[in-house]
Design a protein around this motif. Structure first.
Motif, PDB file in Angstrom:
ATOM      1  N   UNK A   1      -0.218 -12.040  -0.927  1.00  0.00           N
ATOM      2  CA  UNK A   1       1.225 -11.644  -1.514  1.00  0.00           C
ATOM      3  C   UNK A   1       1.754 -12.669  -0.776  1.00  0.00           C
ATOM      4  N   UNK A   2       1.970 -12.643   0.103  1.00  0.00           N
ATOM      5  CA  UNK A   2       3.462 -13.674   0.341  1.00  0.00           C
ATOM      6  C   UNK A   2       3.011 -15.379  -0.368  1.00  0.00           C
ATOM      7  N   UNK A   3       2.586 -15.395  -0.295  1.00  0.00           N
ATOM      8  CA  UNK A   3       2.266 -16.986  -1.270  1.00  0.00           C
ATOM      9  C   UNK A   3       2.557 -16.818  -3.184  1.00  0.00           C
ATOM     10  N   UNK A   4       1.786 -15.869  -3.297  1.00  0.00           N
ATOM     11  CA  UNK A   4       2.666 -15.054  -5.014  1.00  0.00           C
ATOM     12  C   UNK A   4       3.908 -15.167  -4.789  1.00  0.00           C
TER      13      UNK A   4
ATOM     14  N   UNK B   1     -17.479 -23.715   3.345  1.00  0.00           N
ATOM     15  CA  UNK B   1     -17.424 -22.493   2.389  1.00  0.00           C
ATOM     16  C   UNK B   1     -15.970 -22.298   1.354  1.00  0.00           C
ATOM     17  N   UNK B   2     -16.784 -22.902   0.373  1.00  0.00           N
ATOM     18  CA  UNK B   2     -16.217 -23.146  -0.881  1.00  0.00           C
ATOM     19  C   UNK B   2     -15.918 -22.405  -2.115  1.00  0.00           C
ATOM     20  N   UNK B   3     -16.794 -21.828  -1.700  1.00  0.00           N
ATOM     21  CA  UNK B   3     -16.128 -19.980  -3.052  1.00  0.00           C
ATOM     22  C   UNK B   3     -15.003 -19.303  -2.539  1.00  0.00           C
ATOM     23  N   UNK B   4     -15.054 -18.761  -1.027  1.00  0.00           N
ATOM     24  CA  UNK B   4     -14.172 -18.483  -0.633  1.00  0.00           C
ATOM     25  C   UNK B   4     -12.553 -19.147  -0.274  1.00  0.00           C
ATOM     26  N   UNK B   5     -12.390 -20.094  -0.638  1.00  0.00           N
ATOM     27  CA  UNK B   5     -11.460 -20.996  -0.904  1.00  0.00           C
ATOM     28  C   UNK B   5     -10.971 -21.595  -2.107  1.00  0.00           C
ATOM     29  N   UNK B   6     -12.369 -21.439  -3.164  1.00  0.00           N
ATOM     30  CA  UNK B   6     -11.714 -20.639  -4.852  1.00  0.00           C
ATOM     31  C   UNK B   6     -11.325 -19.767  -4.931  1.00  0.00           C
ATOM     32  N   UNK B   7     -12.167 -18.528  -4.479  1.00  0.00           N
ATOM     33  CA  UNK B   7     -11.658 -17.323  -4.986  1.00  0.00           C
ATOM     34  C   UNK B   7      -9.991 -17.264  -4.614  1.00  0.00           C
ATOM     35  N   UNK B   8     -10.210 -17.466  -3.554  1.00  0.00           N
ATOM     36  CA  UNK B   8      -8.015 -17.742  -3.200  1.00  0.00           C
ATOM     37  C   UNK B   8      -7.810 -17.650  -3.909  1.00  0.00           C
ATOM     38  N   UNK B   9      -7.721 -19.030  -3.935  1.00  0.00           N
ATOM     39  CA  UNK B   9      -6.975 -20.220  -5.111  1.00  0.00           C
ATOM     40  C   UNK B   9      -6.607 -19.401  -6.128  1.00  0.00           C
ATOM     41  N   UNK B  10      -7.745 -18.678  -6.525  1.00  0.00           N
ATOM     42  CA  UNK B  10      -7.665 -18.520  -8.219  1.00  0.00           C
ATOM     43  C   UNK B  10      -7.012 -17.423  -8.297  1.00  0.00           C
ATOM     44  N   UNK B  11      -7.469 -16.428  -7.439  1.00  0.00           N
ATOM     45  CA  UNK B  11      -7.106 -15.335  -7.124  1.00  0.00           C
ATOM     46  C   UNK B  11      -5.409 -14.878  -7.256  1.00  0.00           C
ATOM     47  N   UNK B  12      -4.597 -16.102  -6.799  1.00  0.00           N
ATOM     48  CA  UNK B  12      -3.348 -15.980  -6.043  1.00  0.00           C
ATOM     49  C   UNK B  12      -2.957 -17.045  -7.262  1.00  0.00           C
ATOM     50  N   UNK B  13      -3.515 -18.206  -7.608  1.00  0.00           N
ATOM     51  CA  UNK B  13      -2.770 -19.030  -8.708  1.00  0.00           C
ATOM     52  C   UNK B  13      -2.870 -18.261 -10.231  1.00  0.00           C
ATOM     53  N   UNK B  14      -3.778 -17.407 -10.954  1.00  0.00           N
ATOM     54  CA  UNK B  14      -3.873 -16.753 -11.037  1.00  0.00           C
ATOM     55  C   UNK B  14      -2.808 -15.685 -12.095  1.00  0.00           C
ATOM     56  N   UNK B  15      -2.515 -14.827 -10.244  1.00  0.00           N
ATOM     57  CA  UNK B  15      -1.403 -13.867  -9.915  1.00  0.00           C
ATOM     58  C   UNK B  15       0.018 -14.450 -10.736  1.00  0.00           C
ATOM     59  N   UNK B  16      -0.305 -14.934 -10.188  1.00  0.00           N
ATOM     60  CA  UNK B  16       1.426 -16.401 -10.254  1.00  0.00           C
ATOM     61  C   UNK B  16       1.865 -16.275 -10.984  1.00  0.00           C
TER      62      UNK B  16
END
Length: 280
Positions: free
Chosen positions: A143-146, A69-84
């Motif tokens: 949110x916990x990671x952010x 599930x590359x795209x699921x992990x990708x979008x999670x990482x992108x959302x967290x990284x960009x928001x942070x």
């Protein structure tokens, strides 16, 4: 004699630069080579850097949701990284400006306290952050990671931006306030445009920290739908779909967003934006 010394120094410099480039690029070449090889060739006892029969099979497998599930992990990482990164820039800009320009009681202690946090290793912060995250019912959420990444990166953001703000002549801000701008308007209309190189540096730094983190993501995230790419890659090792080619393909694809981000924002890494802003 002087000419010979200069030539020798230049040769040594070129050799060191070449060695640095080779040692930096070679692992990525090995990753790309392995990703383009078949399983049999990748596990061959006589390895070669150039694949005999290049194939994109491993890249297609990694992008196949049934395999990984590359795209699921990708979008999670992108959302967290960009928001942070975005929050770090916004909060860091305001905080660093207050350290650099405003006078208030306890400013020095606040600055020292922020840098004191940076002296602690991330491992030492796992337990207290875990207690706070669970107490706030934020466990296994993005949110916990952010919040965690903000805590880890904010000291450096404040330090980098604060030092850059001090290089901007105060007379520019004073002139703007004489023209009727308030303090916030000065920050967003004067300080930020002149500080784009520092802001871009902070954004990329924070984005990379959040994008590549494994420790805190492995502690605070358990469900697959919230996992980031580093955790997903580690899980790929323990599945029936694990092969070296897929691991290398997934690793290369994971590095692409950071490379693209740096390429797009490279133009901001220039100095002297304020040179000539004030004439003596």
């Amino acid at each position: 004699m002087v000419t010979k010394n200069k030539t020798l120094n230049r040769i040594i410099l070129y050799c060191l630069v070449t060695l640095t480039v080779v040692t930096t690029v070679f692992p990525f070449l090995v990753m790309l080579s392995t990703a383009l090889k078949s399983n049999e060739e990748a596990l061959s006892t006589t390895p070669n850097l150039i694949p005999a029969n290049p194939t994109l099979e491993h890249f297609m497998d990694v992008l196949n949701p049934k395999v990984f599930p590359f795209w699921t992990y990708f979008f999670n990482s992108f959302q967290i990284s960009f928001a942070t990164a975005l929050l770090s820039v916004v909060v860091g800009t305001l905080g660093a400006y207050s350290f650099a320009r405003l006078e208030y009681k306890g400013r020095g202690w606040f600055q020292k306290g922020v840098m004191l946090i940076y002296m602690f290793s991330g491992v030492l912060l796992v337990v207290p952050l875990y207690q706070m995250i669970t107490a706030a019912n934020l466990y296994d959420t993005k949110i916990s990671l952010i919040i965690t990444y903000l805590v880890l990166t904010m000291p450096v953001s404040l330090y980098m931006l604060g030092n850059y703000f001090r290089t901007i002549p105060e007379s520019l801000e004073e002139a703007a306030m004489m023209d009727g701008l308030n303090r916030l308007q000065v920050i967003y209309k004067i300080v930020i445009p002149l500080s784009l190189p520092a802001i871009a540096s902070v954004f990329i730094y924070v984005f990379m920290i959040a994008w590549n983190d494994y420790l805190f993501a492995s502690v605070f995230i358990t469900s697959e739908e919230n996992m980031t790419l580093p955790i997903g890659l580690s899980h790929l090792f323990h599945t029936k779909h694990y092969v070296w080619g897929r691991m290398m393909a997934a690793s290369l694809l994971t590095a692409v967003p950071v490379v693209l981000l740096f390429s797009m924002m490279e133009k901001y890494f220039v100095g002297g934006l304020t040179d000539g802003g004030v004439k003596g």
